[in-house]
Scaffold this motif. Sequence first.
Motif, short mmCIF file in Angstrom:
data_model
loop_
_atom_site.label_atom_id
_atom_site.label_comp_id
_atom_site.label_asym_id
_atom_site.label_seq_id
_atom_site.Cartn_x
_atom_site.Cartn_y
_atom_site.Cartn_z
N MET A 1 -6.92 4.46 46.93
CA MET A 1 -7.45 5.33 45.87
C MET A 1 -6.32 5.82 44.96
O MET A 1 -6.50 5.93 43.74
CB MET A 1 -8.19 6.52 46.48
N ALA A 2 -5.18 6.12 45.54
CA ALA A 2 -4.03 6.54 44.73
C ALA A 2 -3.57 5.41 43.83
O ALA A 2 -3.26 5.62 42.65
CB ALA A 2 -2.90 6.99 45.65
N GLN A 3 -3.53 4.20 44.36
CA GLN A 3 -3.15 3.04 43.55
C GLN A 3 -4.17 2.79 42.44
O GLN A 3 -3.82 2.44 41.31
CB GLN A 3 -3.03 1.81 44.44
N SER A 4 -5.46 2.96 42.75
CA SER A 4 -6.51 2.78 41.75
C SER A 4 -6.38 3.80 40.63
O SER A 4 -6.57 3.47 39.45
CB SER A 4 -7.89 2.88 42.41
N LEU A 5 -6.07 5.03 41.00
CA LEU A 5 -5.89 6.08 39.99
C LEU A 5 -4.70 5.78 39.10
O LEU A 5 -4.74 5.97 37.88
CB LEU A 5 -5.72 7.44 40.68
N PHE A 6 -3.62 5.29 39.71
CA PHE A 6 -2.44 4.89 38.93
C PHE A 6 -2.79 3.77 37.96
O PHE A 6 -2.39 3.81 36.79
CB PHE A 6 -1.33 4.43 39.89
N LEU A 7 -3.56 2.80 38.42
CA LEU A 7 -3.96 1.68 37.56
C LEU A 7 -4.86 2.17 36.42
O LEU A 7 -4.72 1.70 35.28
CB LEU A 7 -4.68 0.62 38.38
N PHE A 8 -5.75 3.08 36.71
CA PHE A 8 -6.64 3.62 35.68
C PHE A 8 -5.83 4.30 34.57
O PHE A 8 -6.08 4.08 33.38
CB PHE A 8 -7.61 4.63 36.31
N GLY B 1 -15.49 7.72 53.20
CA GLY B 1 -16.39 8.69 53.80
C GLY B 1 -15.83 9.35 55.04
O GLY B 1 -16.60 9.90 55.85
N ALA B 2 -14.53 9.26 55.24
CA ALA B 2 -13.92 9.84 56.44
C ALA B 2 -14.17 11.35 56.50
O ALA B 2 -14.08 12.05 55.50
CB ALA B 2 -12.43 9.56 56.46
N VAL B 3 -14.53 11.82 57.71
CA VAL B 3 -14.78 13.25 57.90
C VAL B 3 -13.48 13.98 58.21
O VAL B 3 -13.26 15.10 57.73
CB VAL B 3 -15.81 13.46 59.03
N LYS B 4 -12.63 13.35 58.99
CA LYS B 4 -11.36 13.97 59.36
C LYS B 4 -10.26 13.48 58.43
O LYS B 4 -9.95 12.29 58.39
CB LYS B 4 -11.01 13.63 60.81
N TYR B 5 -9.71 14.39 57.70
CA TYR B 5 -8.60 14.06 56.79
C TYR B 5 -7.84 15.34 56.47
O TYR B 5 -8.33 16.45 56.73
CB TYR B 5 -9.13 13.41 55.51
N GLN B 6 -6.67 15.17 55.95
CA GLN B 6 -5.83 16.30 55.55
C GLN B 6 -5.36 16.08 54.12
O GLN B 6 -5.14 14.95 53.69
CB GLN B 6 -4.62 16.45 56.47
N PHE B 7 -5.22 17.17 53.40
CA PHE B 7 -4.67 17.09 52.05
C PHE B 7 -3.15 16.96 52.14
O PHE B 7 -2.49 17.75 52.80
CB PHE B 7 -5.05 18.33 51.24
N ILE B 8 -2.63 15.93 51.49
CA ILE B 8 -1.19 15.68 51.54
C ILE B 8 -0.57 15.72 50.15
O ILE B 8 0.57 15.29 49.96
CB ILE B 8 -0.90 14.33 52.21
N GLY B 9 -1.30 16.23 49.18
CA GLY B 9 -0.75 16.37 47.83
C GLY B 9 -0.39 15.03 47.21
O GLY B 9 -1.20 14.10 47.17
N LEU B 10 0.84 14.90 46.77
CA LEU B 10 1.31 13.68 46.12
C LEU B 10 1.96 12.71 47.11
O LEU B 10 2.68 11.81 46.71
CB LEU B 10 2.32 14.04 45.02
N GLY B 11 1.66 12.88 48.40
CA GLY B 11 2.27 12.03 49.42
C GLY B 11 1.97 10.56 49.23
O GLY B 11 2.85 9.70 49.39
N ASN B 12 0.72 10.24 48.92
CA ASN B 12 0.35 8.83 48.71
C ASN B 12 1.10 8.22 47.53
O ASN B 12 1.54 7.07 47.58
CB ASN B 12 -1.15 8.72 48.48
N PHE B 13 1.25 9.01 46.47
CA PHE B 13 1.94 8.50 45.29
C PHE B 13 3.42 8.30 45.55
O PHE B 13 4.02 7.33 45.08
CB PHE B 13 1.73 9.46 44.12
#
Length: 296
Positions: A265-272, A46-58
């Motif tokens: 969340m990126a790891q969860s999506l990969f697992l899914f 629920g973070a309000v401050k965030y930035q889109f980083i594309g595929l950075g997490n992956f």
Amino acid sequence: MNQLRKYDTLVFFLFILPWIIGFTVFFLVPFGTSIFYAFTDAKLPGAVKYQFIGLGNFAEMLSDPIFGKSLLNTLFFVMIGVPIVCVGMLLLAVLLNFKVKGIALYRTFYYLPTLVPIVATVIIWRLVFNSEFGILNAVLGIFGAEKIDWLGGEHTIKPVIILLQVWISGSGVLIFLAALKNVPRHLYEAAELDGASDVRRFFSITLPMISPSILFVVIIQTMYNFQMFTEAMLLSKGGPNYASYTFVYNIYKSAFTDLKFSMAMAQSLFLFVLIALVTAALMKLSNRYVYYEAEN
């Protein structure tokens, strides 16, 4: 007639409306939110401050050596553990299918561990396999064997976890037992008249006839092992030396220890995606190896 069909359709959707609401609120919305946050740098839910980083997490996830270890451990439990557990379930179901005196009591006793919460079962398992005062080492000591660090050894912790899964496999055994009961007796009688041995009858009649149940249990067990968490956390906290560090345990650490919610969340999506691909492959292979009597 058209009015009647519209009425039936309305009644149908009214009956399933609670399920639709629950599915939307508790699955679709969280699933969509997790996909959204997987492409941001959010630290907390629920973070309000965030930035889109594309595929950075992956990219960061794939370059993390802990990610590789957790994935390999999880694949070990899927590729090695699932066949062992499923074969164990089937053998136990075959034994419990024998018509001997008191067999109903044995079936009840074997199913009882399934009713115990997994957390309590793992705690009992720690007492059994404790290196200092564990029951197993005490029994082995009677025969002069040295103490074994079951939970602290890199080569022993995985077999202990797999054995634990066999111990709590009562539901799978029950499914196999029900399938064995439904195999037509006349097939065995015909094979016996042809001189087929017990082993031949098992592989030529029993396995094909219960193959749909085998497919179901394999898929359920595969999903369970992909999402294994409790055993790894409570038995050894992912150790020793990351030997039982599963993928979901890595997700847990990312979210609640490292406070990298978007990474989790990126790891969860990969697992899914991984589970979906493996399940799809199993279903595709089932067209060749699973026998459905109604379709033949």
